[in-house]
Enzyme design. Structure first.
Site, PDB file in Angstrom:
ATOM      1  CD  GLU A 168      -1.515   2.390   1.926  1.00 38.53           C
ATOM      2  OE1 GLU A 168      -2.270   3.383   1.943  1.00 38.53           O
ATOM      3  OE2 GLU A 168      -0.380   2.406   2.484  1.00 38.53           O
ATOM      4  CG  HIS A 284       4.930   7.353   6.387  1.00 36.72           C
ATOM      5  ND1 HIS A 284       4.766   7.772   5.080  1.00 36.72           N
ATOM      6  CD2 HIS A 284       3.942   6.446   6.607  1.00 36.72           C
ATOM      7  CE1 HIS A 284       3.739   7.134   4.532  1.00 36.72           C
ATOM      8  NE2 HIS A 284       3.222   6.327   5.440  1.00 36.72           N
TER       9      HIS A 284
END
Length: 436
Positions: A168, A284
């Protein structure tokens, strides 16, 4: 989640209209009734899955990214749980950036194969961290909801399918591959897809996708029942794994607690947390670990997932038909006591009972996890309907489908209920059999 731009979500919840786009409807096996109550999803179980995913990342270079050993280990971990629970699992492979990627598909046996309700999440992380909120949180909650389906022996009218997507973070590669390789006829069977990408952000918001109206309302109503305001999800709208489904006309929806967009003062006043700070400061990053989770948000969203699965899978578009035999007399259930029964006398039916006998159960009780519920045929054969499942949720209001084709139809059928623990009490409010 594979973005770092603004994103929006709006909240939501129970049934919209009982027949929209094939997502909801009346029961095919009994008179129109409320959807079966979803069980409480244990937060401790979801967090244990996150701990296991963290351990996998730690043992594999600190991440669970596509093409890395940590991702394959994550897929194997989830698959083993589902296989043990009785799911039919399929490992789908694809190639991206020169590496093999994996999607995991899990089908729960039963339900109308022409009406599929699907829920999913991406399982991969970025290379810079273990990805526990993004997206261990969604993956773990979907996994625990699937396991709750198995524990409860839930038999929905629709067929349930769950998916965990690979790559993804590289651009929705896994979910695109799955959708693009579904034959047109199979796509038409998928009546809804629910996506869960980041649902435990440490400075959380409560966002709901505003795509399909029925799915959106299901989530909004649920949170409204908790007294929690929601907003429409806009931070990267359409940039998670629901997008490939939406692009081919499949109704979609989902939940989100925020990524690197900043929480406003108004949102902090509404939801708590810290204004002027990102919903997830570790988005992230290497600090997206088990310490990067808000337990309250994870708990609420996990329960909302189960609510949506139970609500949207419970009905079909086929109207009820057949002969109904019913007993509406209340029968008290002794607290931690002997079993009690409610009896329905079936007469005038030729031959044996059907293979899809609809057993309507209406039990009022303050802790359904205390209850053992059986259908007892006229010859004494016992069919288990619910065995102390559902946790702390109230009541059992559900239509079960029983293969009773080996039983003579006519005679005294009994709903047998026993409370196996102390403190909580209740009663049988209704019991009915529907013969097609």
């Amino acid at each position: 989640m594979n973005i770092s731009v603004p994103r929006r979500v709006t909240a939501v919840a129970a049934l919209a209209a009982l027949a929209l786009a094939g997502l909801t409807g009346t029961s095919a096996t009994a008179s129109p009734a409320a959807a079966a109550a979803a069980p409480d999803i244990p937060l401790a179980n979801v967090k244990q899955h996150l701990t296991d995913l963290q351990s996998i990342a730690t043992a594999n270079g600190g991440n669970r990214a596509h093409g890395r050993t940590g991702y394959k280990a994550s897929i194997d971990f989830v698959k083993a749980k589902l296989d043990a629970a009785g799911y039919t699992t399929t490992l789908q492979t694809f190639t991206s950036s020169g590496a093999t990627g994996y999607n995991l598909i899990a089908d729960w046996p039963g339900g109308d194969p022409n009406q599929v309700l699907m829920a999913g999440s991406h399982l991969d992380s970025v290379t810079s961290g273990p990805g526990i909120n993004d997206n261990g949180s969604g993956s773990a909650a979907v996994l625990e909801t699937a396991l709750a389906v198995a524990r409860s022996g839930y038999q929905p009218s629709k067929h349930l399918r769950f998916g965990w997507w690979g790559a993804e973070e590289l651009g929705l590669i896994g979910s695109k591959y799955y959708v693009n390789n579904l034959p047109t006829a199979e796509r038409a069977k998928v009546k809804g897809y629910l996506n869960f990408d980041m649902i435990g952000s440490p400075n959380p918001g409560y966002f709901v996708y505003d795509d399909d109206p029925t799915i959106e309302k299901t989530f909004k109503d649920y949170f409204a029942g908790l007294g929690i305001a929601t907003e429409i999800e806009t931070e990267g709208d359409g940039r998670s794994d629901h997008a490939p489904f939406k692009n081919v006309g499949i109704p979609v929806g989902g939940l989100f607690t925020g990524a690197d967009y900043v929480k406003t003062a108004a949102q902090a006043q509404k939801w708590g947390g810290t204004s002027g700070q990102s919903f997830d400061r570790c988005y992230h990053s290497s600090c997206d670990t088990t310490a990067n989770i808000n337990d309250t948000a994870l708990d609420r969203n996990s329960d909302a997932i189960a609510h949506a699965i139970w609500t949207l899978s419970s009905g079909t578009t086929t109207p009820p038909t057949g002969t109904v035999f019913e007993n509406t007399a209340d029968v008290s259930i002794p607290d931690n006591g002997a079993a009690v029964t409610s009896t329905v006398n079936v007469t005038g039916v030729t031959g044996n009972a059907p293979s899809n006998l609809a057993v309507g159960v209406d039990i009022v009780h303050t802790y359904r996890g205390d209850l053992v519920v059986d259908l007892v045929a006229p010859d004494g054969s016992v069919y288990s309907l619910s065995n102390r499942s559902g946790g702390s949720a109230d009541n059992i209001v559900q239509t079960f489908t029983v293969n009773a084709s080996s039983e003579v139809a006519n005679g005294a059928w009994k709903l047998r209920v026993q409370d196996k623990a102390s403190i909580d009490t209740g009663y049988i409010s209704g019991f009915k059999l529907t013969f097609p």
